[in-house]
Design an enzyme around this catalytic site. Structure first.
Site, PDB file in Angstrom:
ATOM      1  N   TRP A  51       0.864  -1.179   0.000  1.00 40.60           N
ATOM      2  CA  TRP A  51       0.000   0.000   0.000  1.00 40.60           C
ATOM      3  C   TRP A  51       0.899   1.226   0.000  1.00 40.60           C
ATOM      4  CZ3 TRP A  51      -0.244   3.859   3.871  1.00 40.60           C
ATOM      5  CH2 TRP A  51      -1.110   4.920   3.529  1.00 40.60           C
ATOM      6  N   GLU A  90      -3.246  -2.994  -2.098  1.00 39.26           N
ATOM      7  CA  GLU A  90      -4.376  -2.327  -1.430  1.00 39.26           C
ATOM      8  C   GLU A  90      -4.650  -0.959  -2.060  1.00 39.26           C
ATOM      9  OE1 GLU A  90      -3.578  -1.529   2.715  1.00 39.26           O
ATOM     10  OE2 GLU A  90      -5.643  -0.930   3.141  1.00 39.26           O
ATOM     11  N   ASP A 112      -9.759  -2.631   1.717  1.00 40.73           N
ATOM     12  CA  ASP A 112      -9.888  -2.140   3.086  1.00 40.73           C
ATOM     13  C   ASP A 112     -11.232  -1.418   3.099  1.00 40.73           C
ATOM     14  OD1 ASP A 112      -9.834  -0.031   5.116  1.00 40.73           O
ATOM     15  OD2 ASP A 112      -7.714  -0.459   5.410  1.00 40.73           O
ATOM     16  N   ASP A 124      -7.326  -4.005  10.470  1.00 44.03           N
ATOM     17  CA  ASP A 124      -6.500  -2.811  10.267  1.00 44.03           C
ATOM     18  C   ASP A 124      -7.210  -1.591  10.855  1.00 44.03           C
ATOM     19  OD1 ASP A 124      -4.757  -0.833   9.466  1.00 44.03           O
ATOM     20  OD2 ASP A 124      -5.428  -0.800   7.381  1.00 44.03           O
ATOM     21  N   ASP A 145     -10.497   4.466  10.742  1.00 42.69           N
ATOM     22  CA  ASP A 145      -9.905   3.283  11.378  1.00 42.69           C
ATOM     23  C   ASP A 145     -10.279   3.120  12.841  1.00 42.69           C
ATOM     24  OD1 ASP A 145      -8.309   1.863   9.293  1.00 42.69           O
ATOM     25  OD2 ASP A 145      -7.362   3.811   9.103  1.00 42.69           O
ATOM     26  N   LYS A 192      -6.966   2.720  -2.420  1.00 33.97           N
ATOM     27  CA  LYS A 192      -7.457   3.722  -1.475  1.00 33.97           C
ATOM     28  C   LYS A 192      -8.211   4.811  -2.223  1.00 33.97           C
ATOM     29  CE  LYS A 192      -6.098   6.248   2.587  1.00 33.97           C
ATOM     30  NZ  LYS A 192      -5.334   6.128   3.802  1.00 33.97           N
ATOM     31  N   HIS A 213     -11.682   2.354   2.548  1.00 29.41           N
ATOM     32  CA  HIS A 213     -11.050   2.982   1.391  1.00 29.41           C
ATOM     33  C   HIS A 213     -11.967   3.215   0.199  1.00 29.41           C
ATOM     34  CE1 HIS A 213      -6.689   1.916   2.750  1.00 29.41           C
ATOM     35  NE2 HIS A 213      -7.401   2.552   3.660  1.00 29.41           N
ATOM     36  N   ASP A 268     -12.052   7.562   6.471  1.00 33.46           N
ATOM     37  CA  ASP A 268     -11.183   6.408   6.733  1.00 33.46           C
ATOM     38  C   ASP A 268     -10.567   6.520   8.133  1.00 33.46           C
ATOM     39  OD1 ASP A 268      -9.622   4.148   6.295  1.00 33.46           O
ATOM     40  OD2 ASP A 268      -8.042   5.267   5.270  1.00 33.46           O
ATOM     41  N   HIS A 282      -8.854  -5.871   4.563  1.00 30.23           N
ATOM     42  CA  HIS A 282      -8.514  -5.179   5.805  1.00 30.23           C
ATOM     43  C   HIS A 282      -9.851  -4.808   6.422  1.00 30.23           C
ATOM     44  CE1 HIS A 282      -4.107  -3.605   5.334  1.00 30.23           C
ATOM     45  NE2 HIS A 282      -4.178  -4.915   5.527  1.00 30.23           N
TER      46      HIS A 282
HETATM   47  C1  RNT Z   1      -3.798   2.970   5.020  1.00 29.82           C
HETATM   48  C2  RNT Z   1      -3.978   1.518   4.775  1.00 29.82           C
HETATM   49  C3  RNT Z   1      -2.882   0.635   5.310  1.00 29.82           C
HETATM   50  C4  RNT Z   1      -2.434   1.036   6.687  1.00 29.82           C
HETATM   51  C5  RNT Z   1      -1.554   0.025   7.382  1.00 29.82           C
HETATM   52  C6  RNT Z   1      -0.836   0.605   8.541  1.00 29.82           C
HETATM   53  O1  RNT Z   1      -4.883   3.715   4.691  1.00 29.82           O
HETATM   54  O2  RNT Z   1      -5.205   1.102   5.279  1.00 29.82           O
HETATM   55  O3  RNT Z   1      -3.299  -0.676   5.256  1.00 29.82           O
HETATM   56  O4  RNT Z   1      -3.508   1.285   7.531  1.00 29.82           O
HETATM   57  O5  RNT Z   1      -0.712  -0.549   6.479  1.00 29.82           O
HETATM   58 ZN    ZN Z   2      -5.607  -1.006   5.259  1.00 34.15          ZN
END
Ligand code: RNT
Ligand code: ZN
Length: 413
Positions: free
Chosen positions: A182, A223, A256, A323, A293, A225, A259, A291, A283
């Site tokens: 990523w 990955e 993810d 994640d 998290d 985004k 994203h 985003d 993720h």
């Molecule tokens: C970032 C991605 C990535 C990170 C990690 C730390 O937006 O989601 O996966 O969160 O690699």
């Molecule tokens: Zn991620």
């Protein structure tokens, strides 16, 4: 077997669901646990602050400051999380000997020997991630897509070094290693050239993947985004780029669920990807309006993602990883709550009479399908979850244990 579980077993049987079969299926599911919840994505290789458009918020006391602290905290969390786990680490968690240092373009398997020993002692495989952020060689928020050849080459080298390390983890643990690429690359404001950075990213990935590695045991994932903080207008590794690249190169796409645009859902994307890829990777996170998290909850979308994996008989085709990073609450609790919720959602999905529901859909009986779906929501799921925890030998109520650990260990840091 508790009385509650016996009753639940019967209720589910009446709905056409075998709870024993569901509990048996849970035994094979592996969830890859991200190490970075324990130290707010800090890592050990560089004092640089977190960057790359991602952000932890909060300053709850007790953050892990050293490899030993992070490992101890992981152990605490692992002891409270049921089921098979994998350890998921980032390149920035390299552990150097006193006086030793290797930059990201020079890291080697030996810098991860302690993590390997840690994982092996616990009978776990390791997943890996190159770290294309929080480093002075990220110039103008660009890494693999940089027009500056020195910058681009540095990160290509990092990507290659990491692939070698992933290969080493797979060999040494005897478990496949998922290595996730990523990059944060993007622009805050509207670029004049959108294709140039993407062409360079493509070329960089081609260069990285040109080195030899064990394709049967190392799964390269990419990955995508939608945007990052300070990178709102353009993201090099967009969904279209990453999906197309993965399809063309025969690598694995990683989604993810933070994203995408806020009304898009990953649960609806899984089936499409399963039709075109042998494996896919996830993720699992909780994006709150962006985003962000947040810690994964037992919410609608987490359940819907789990249902899509189970209904499509894809438990062995989806790499499931967590994640998220919340620095505003006890970090061990964040780990345990989030990973438990992923497993909870999977068990919930396994307790769905999916063949019956599919039949209702195919016969056009959407009325009965809705009624059945709603009935399932109040079925005695909690009793089956409790039974699962008991069989796994994991405490149901983990808060008191986390509070003692906070008092005895975290608060002394
Ligand atoms: C970032 C991605 C990535 C990170 C990690 C730390 O937006 O989601 O996966 O969160 O690699
Ligand atoms: Zn991620």
């Amino acid at each position: 077997m508790s009385e509650l579980y016996s009753l639940a077993k019967k209720t589910y049987a009446d709905l056409g669901v075998d709870t024993e079969k569901a509990l048996a299926a849970m035994r094979d599911i592996v969830v890859s646990v991200h190490c970075w919840q324990g130290d707010d994505v800090g890592g050990f290789d560089s004092p640089a602050a977190l960057s790359g458009g991602i952000q932890t918020t909060g300053n709850y006391p007790g953050k892990a400051r050293t490899p030993d602290e992070l490992m101890a905290d992981l152990d605490k969390a692992f002891s409270l999380i049921p089921g098979k786990k994998k350890l998921n680490i980032h390149a920035c968690y390299a552990i150097f000997e006193e006086g030793e240092y290797a930059d990201r373009d020079a890291i080697a398997p030996k810098h991860f020997a302690k993590w390997l020993a840690f994982a092996k002692e616990r009978g776990m495989g390791i997943d890996f991630n190159p770290t294309f952020f929080a480093h002075p060689m990220v110039k103008d928020n660009l890494t693999l897509s940089s027009p500056d050849e020195t910058v681009r080459k540095f990160w290509v080298e990092h990507g290659k070094r990491c692939l070698e390390i992933a290969d080493y983890f797979a060999k040494q643990t005897g478990e496949p290693c998922v290595i996730n690429y990523w990059i944060p690359d993007g622009y805050k404001d509207i670029p004049a050239d959108r294709i140039g950075p993407r062409a360079r990213f493509k070329q960089s990935m081609d260069e990285i993947l040109s080195i030899p590695y064990d394709k049967n045991n190392v799964y390269v994932t990419l990955e995508s985004k939608v945007f990052g903080i300070g990178l709102e207008s353009y993201t090099v590794g967009s969904a279209e780029f990453c999906l197309s690249y993965a399809a063309q190169k025969g690598i694995t796409p990683l989604m993810d669920n933070g994203h995408y645009h806020p009304t898009e859902v990953v649960s609806d994307k899984i089936s499409s990807l399963l039709l075109f890829h042998d494996k896919i990777a996830l993720h699992v996170t909780r994006p709150v309006r962006w985003d962000s998290d947040h810690v994964v909850l037992f919410d609608d979308e987490t359940r819907e993602i789990a249902k899509e994996i189970v209904r499509n008989d894809a438990l062995d085709r989806v790499f499931i990883a967590t994640d998220y990073f919340d620095a505003g609450i006890n970090r061990i609790s964040a780990w345990v709550t989030g990973v438990r919720n992923v497993r909870k959602a999977l068990l919930y999905a396994l307790l769905e009479p999916s063949a019956k529901m599919k039949e209702l859909q195919e016969s056009g009986n959407m009325t009965a399908l809705m009624v059945m779906s709603e009935d399932l929501k109040t079925a005695p799921f909690g009793a089956v979850w409790e039974e699962y925890l008991e069989r796994e030998g994991v405490k149901s109520n983990y808060l008191s244990e986390i509070c003692s650990y906070e008092k005895e260990v975290l608060s002394l840091r």
